[in-house]
Design a protein around this motif. Structure first.
Motif, mmCIF file in Angstrom:
data_model
loop_
_atom_site.group_PDB
_atom_site.id
_atom_site.type_symbol
_atom_site.label_atom_id
_atom_site.label_comp_id
_atom_site.label_asym_id
_atom_site.label_seq_id
_atom_site.Cartn_x
_atom_site.Cartn_y
_atom_site.Cartn_z
ATOM 1 N N ALA A 107 22.757 125.735 13.806
ATOM 2 C CA ALA A 107 23.138 124.364 14.179
ATOM 3 C C ALA A 107 24.326 124.034 13.280
ATOM 4 C CB ALA A 107 21.987 123.389 13.952
ATOM 5 N N VAL A 108 25.532 124.258 13.800
ATOM 6 C CA VAL A 108 26.739 124.199 12.972
ATOM 7 C C VAL A 108 27.489 122.894 13.228
ATOM 8 C CG1 VAL A 108 28.864 125.415 12.351
ATOM 9 C CG2 VAL A 108 26.915 126.719 13.235
ATOM 10 N N SER A 130 24.317 123.951 9.161
ATOM 11 C CA SER A 130 25.478 124.038 8.267
ATOM 12 C C SER A 130 26.524 123.003 8.619
ATOM 13 C CB SER A 130 26.086 125.444 8.274
ATOM 14 O OG SER A 130 26.500 125.796 9.564
ATOM 15 N N LEU A 131 27.235 122.615 7.565
ATOM 16 C CA LEU A 131 28.256 121.559 7.669
ATOM 17 C C LEU A 131 29.557 122.122 7.088
ATOM 18 C CD1 LEU A 131 25.735 118.957 6.270
ATOM 19 C CD2 LEU A 131 26.654 118.912 8.599
ATOM 20 N N PRO A 132 30.210 123.053 7.812
ATOM 21 C CA PRO A 132 31.321 123.812 7.222
ATOM 22 C C PRO A 132 32.680 123.114 7.342
ATOM 23 C CG PRO A 132 30.895 124.626 9.429
ATOM 24 C CD PRO A 132 29.940 123.472 9.200
ATOM 25 N N PHE A 133 32.684 121.771 7.260
ATOM 26 C CA PHE A 133 33.945 121.055 7.500
ATOM 27 C C PHE A 133 35.020 121.444 6.491
ATOM 28 C CE2 PHE A 133 30.491 118.259 9.081
ATOM 29 C CZ PHE A 133 30.771 118.387 10.434
ATOM 30 N N VAL A 134 34.650 121.507 5.206
ATOM 31 C CA VAL A 134 35.645 121.865 4.184
ATOM 32 C C VAL A 134 36.179 123.278 4.437
ATOM 33 C CG1 VAL A 134 35.915 122.436 1.730
ATOM 34 C CG2 VAL A 134 34.825 120.280 2.407
ATOM 35 N N ASN A 135 35.294 124.190 4.811
ATOM 36 C CA ASN A 135 35.717 125.583 5.044
ATOM 37 C C ASN A 135 36.680 125.698 6.228
ATOM 38 O OD1 ASN A 135 33.955 126.072 2.995
ATOM 39 N ND2 ASN A 135 32.283 126.728 4.332
ATOM 40 N N LEU A 136 36.697 124.649 7.056
ATOM 41 C CA LEU A 136 37.602 124.631 8.214
ATOM 42 C C LEU A 136 38.816 123.735 7.958
ATOM 43 C CD1 LEU A 136 34.872 124.307 11.003
ATOM 44 C CD2 LEU A 136 36.323 126.305 10.585
ATOM 45 N N GLY A 137 38.974 123.284 6.718
ATOM 46 C CA GLY A 137 40.102 122.407 6.396
ATOM 47 C C GLY A 137 39.925 121.015 6.980
ATOM 48 N N LEU A 138 38.677 120.626 7.234
ATOM 49 C CA LEU A 138 38.409 119.330 7.877
ATOM 50 C C LEU A 138 37.595 118.438 6.945
ATOM 51 C CD1 LEU A 138 37.533 120.785 11.400
ATOM 52 C CD2 LEU A 138 39.637 119.600 10.751
#
Ligand code: COA
Length: 259
Positions: A107-108, A130-138
């Motif tokens: 659940a991304v 997961s909450l990968p916003f920083v890893n996506l530059g967001l």
């Protein structure tokens, strides 16, 4: 890359329960603009239709949702409050009737943040949030920058949002993101059984109880969504996000060393 196939979202209503199924398995149930629009419209129908008393979101036993479709992010980035994603998010944030979710597998991103607007969440023991916003530059969306610190406590929120690493169903249970962890084969049926139980209760009491629980924060949540949306929209067009999306498409690790 993205398809506008309406089968990507299945909407089924029975016995007062509307079930909205993410059904784009070939892309791990990642969500396109067209899919947000379909879900936004289904939620609006459920709000207005007195025959619908409860809504349940579900994906597949192996994957709930891989977040926003990355190709869509590149080709058709959401533009402000008129965008389907904003309509969907504000629709679930203000939805007056009970909203449930059954979540198995990854659940991304929005696959996790949309759960903050559900009243009851049932997870398969294979669920990985997961909450990968920083890893996506967001940056965070769906008012998650407000709601995750409140729910998790600040330090665990910082871990989830700054590091962006997945956390499993048991950890989600511990922080209060999910109500119960079940075998993946049972999560959907269990959510449906709770939905039927709710659908048999007096709707006016359900709606009033939910309104009273939510009213103190409603405006702050919507305001946070608008502010996050403005930053997110800007950051989507900046070099870090461009590098992250290109790296995802090229199946390599992003290189942010010069950004
Ligand atoms: N957007 C577009 N395509 C996506 C996608 C997304 N968010 N997530 C997965 N896909 C595609 C993959 O590119 C792959 O396509 P291919 O078959 O052409 O190679 C296919 O779906 C299967 O994905 P894959 O990564 O091989 O599956 P997996 O089981 O190894 O991993 C995930 C599943 C969900 C953990 C992984 O796909 C993932 O991390 N996806 C990206 C999540 C993300 O960053 N979303 C944005 C959040 S804001």
């Amino acid at each position: 890359m993205s398809t506008d196939n309406s089968n990507d979202i299945l909407v089924h209503a029975e016995g007062g329960v509307m079930t909205i199924t993410l059904n784009r398995l070939s892309r791990k149930n990642s969500i396109t603009s067209a899919m947000y629009a379909l879900m936004r419209d289904a939620i609006a129908r459920a709000r207005d239709d007195a025959a619908i008393r409860v809504v349940v979101f579900q994906g597949h036993e192996t994957v709930f949702c891989a977040g926003n479709d990355i190709g869509d992010f590149q080709n058709a980035p959401p533009a402000g409050e008129e965008s389907p994603v904003f309509g969907f998010l504000s629709g679930i944030a203000t939805f007056p009737k009970p909203l449930l979710a059954s979540v198995c597998g990854p659940a991304v991103g929005i696959g996790t943040t949309m759960l903050l607007h559900c009243d009851l969440v049932y997870a398969g023991d294979n669920a990985a949030f997961s909450l990968p916003f920083v890893n996506l530059g967001l940056c965070p969306e769906a008012a998650s920058s407000l709601l995750i610190p409140q729910m998790f406590g600040y330090h665990r929120a910082a871990e989830a949002l700054l590091l962006g690493e997945p956390f499993m169903a048991e950890a989600a249970l511990e922080v209060g993101l999910v109500n119960r962890v079940l075998p993946p084969t049972e999560a959907s049926n269990y959510a449906q059984s709770i939905a039927r139980k709710l659908a048999a209760k007096p709707i006016s009491s359900l709606v009033e109880t939910k309104r009273l629980m939510k009213q103190g924060q409603q405006q702050a949540v919507l305001q946070q969504m608008v502010e996050e949306g403005a930053s997110f929209g800007r950051m989507l067009r900046e070099p870090a996000a461009k590098e992250a999306f290109t790296a995802f498409m090229e199946k390599r690790r992003p290189d942010f060393s010069r950004i």
